[in-house]
Design a protein around this motif. Structure first.
Motif, PDB file in Angstrom:
ATOM      1  N   SER A   1       0.842  -1.193   0.000  1.00  0.00           N
ATOM      2  CA  SER A   1       0.000   0.000   0.000  1.00  0.00           C
ATOM      3  C   SER A   1       0.877   1.241   0.000  1.00  0.00           C
ATOM      4  O   SER A   1       1.753   1.382   0.833  1.00  0.00           O
TER       5      SER A   1
ATOM      6  N   LYS B   1      -2.557   3.879  -3.998  1.00  0.00           N
ATOM      7  CA  LYS B   1      -1.778   3.130  -4.981  1.00  0.00           C
ATOM      8  C   LYS B   1      -1.244   1.857  -4.346  1.00  0.00           C
ATOM      9  O   LYS B   1      -0.750   1.868  -3.226  1.00  0.00           O
ATOM     10  N   THR B   2      -1.342   0.769  -5.068  1.00  0.00           N
ATOM     11  CA  THR B   2      -0.808  -0.514  -4.613  1.00  0.00           C
ATOM     12  C   THR B   2      -0.185  -1.229  -5.801  1.00  0.00           C
ATOM     13  O   THR B   2      -0.438  -0.875  -6.955  1.00  0.00           O
ATOM     14  N   PHE B   3       0.633  -2.225  -5.506  1.00  0.00           N
ATOM     15  CA  PHE B   3       1.108  -3.103  -6.570  1.00  0.00           C
ATOM     16  C   PHE B   3       1.345  -4.498  -6.022  1.00  0.00           C
ATOM     17  O   PHE B   3       1.579  -4.675  -4.831  1.00  0.00           O
ATOM     18  N   THR B   4       1.215  -5.469  -6.902  1.00  0.00           N
ATOM     19  CA  THR B   4       1.492  -6.848  -6.543  1.00  0.00           C
ATOM     20  C   THR B   4       2.673  -7.336  -7.363  1.00  0.00           C
ATOM     21  O   THR B   4       2.892  -6.891  -8.491  1.00  0.00           O
TER      22      THR B   4
ATOM     23  N   ASN C   1       1.926  -5.886 -11.098  1.00  0.00           N
ATOM     24  CA  ASN C   1       0.612  -5.355 -11.463  1.00  0.00           C
ATOM     25  C   ASN C   1       0.370  -4.095 -10.639  1.00  0.00           C
ATOM     26  O   ASN C   1       0.249  -4.170  -9.418  1.00  0.00           O
TER      27      ASN C   1
ATOM     28  N   GLN D   1      -1.846  -0.984  -9.368  1.00  0.00           N
ATOM     29  CA  GLN D   1      -3.233  -0.571  -9.188  1.00  0.00           C
ATOM     30  C   GLN D   1      -3.231   0.840  -8.621  1.00  0.00           C
ATOM     31  O   GLN D   1      -2.532   1.113  -7.660  1.00  0.00           O
ATOM     32  N   GLY D   2      -3.980   1.716  -9.243  1.00  0.00           N
ATOM     33  CA  GLY D   2      -4.024   3.106  -8.800  1.00  0.00           C
ATOM     34  C   GLY D   2      -3.532   4.021  -9.897  1.00  0.00           C
ATOM     35  O   GLY D   2      -3.176   3.594 -10.986  1.00  0.00           O
ATOM     36  N   ASN D   3      -3.479   5.290  -9.595  1.00  0.00           N
ATOM     37  CA  ASN D   3      -3.136   6.315 -10.576  1.00  0.00           C
ATOM     38  C   ASN D   3      -1.638   6.605 -10.549  1.00  0.00           C
ATOM     39  O   ASN D   3      -1.203   7.631 -10.045  1.00  0.00           O
TER      40      ASN D   3
END
Length: 109
Positions: free
Chosen positions: A10, A15-18, A40, A42-44
């Motif tokens: 987080s 914004k997050t990423f995996t 991946n 996720q977010g802007n």
């Protein structure tokens, strides 16, 4: 057996990423094995760079990882056994970096 590890990070602004190091595999001695990692987002995000680094955590013998600094890498095992690989991915946005790791296993027969 399948072994997939994903790490959720987080960041501020939702914004997050995996990070994924791919599924566990079974391979043959002296055959090229493809390691398929990915990130991946996720977010802007904007202006993001992603760097990758594969490494061997454990195994019955050392291997040379081709394209170790790419999402997709490969190796050829000359010795049978269980190999564990780690993918470290670093996401950098506006000079701020965050790194996470994921692992996968390859059984070479």
């Amino acid at each position: 057996a399948s072994s997939r590890t994903q790490v959720l990070v987080s960041n501020s602004g939702g914004k997050t990423f995996t990070v994924s190091a791919g599924d566990a595999q079974v391979a043959s001695v002296d055959t090229a094995v493809i390691l398929n990692g990915n990130v991946n987002l996720q977010g802007n995000y904007s202006g993001v760079t992603i760097t990758y680094q594969w490494s061997l955590l454990s195994g019955p013998a050392a291997v040379t990882i081709s394209n170790a600094n790419a999402a997709t890498a490969s190796f050829i095992a000359r010795t049978p056994g269980l190999y564990e690989f780690q993918l470290q991915a670093t996401v950098t946005e506006n000079g701020v970096s965050s790194s996470k790791t994921a692992t996968t296993q390859v059984l070479v027969q």
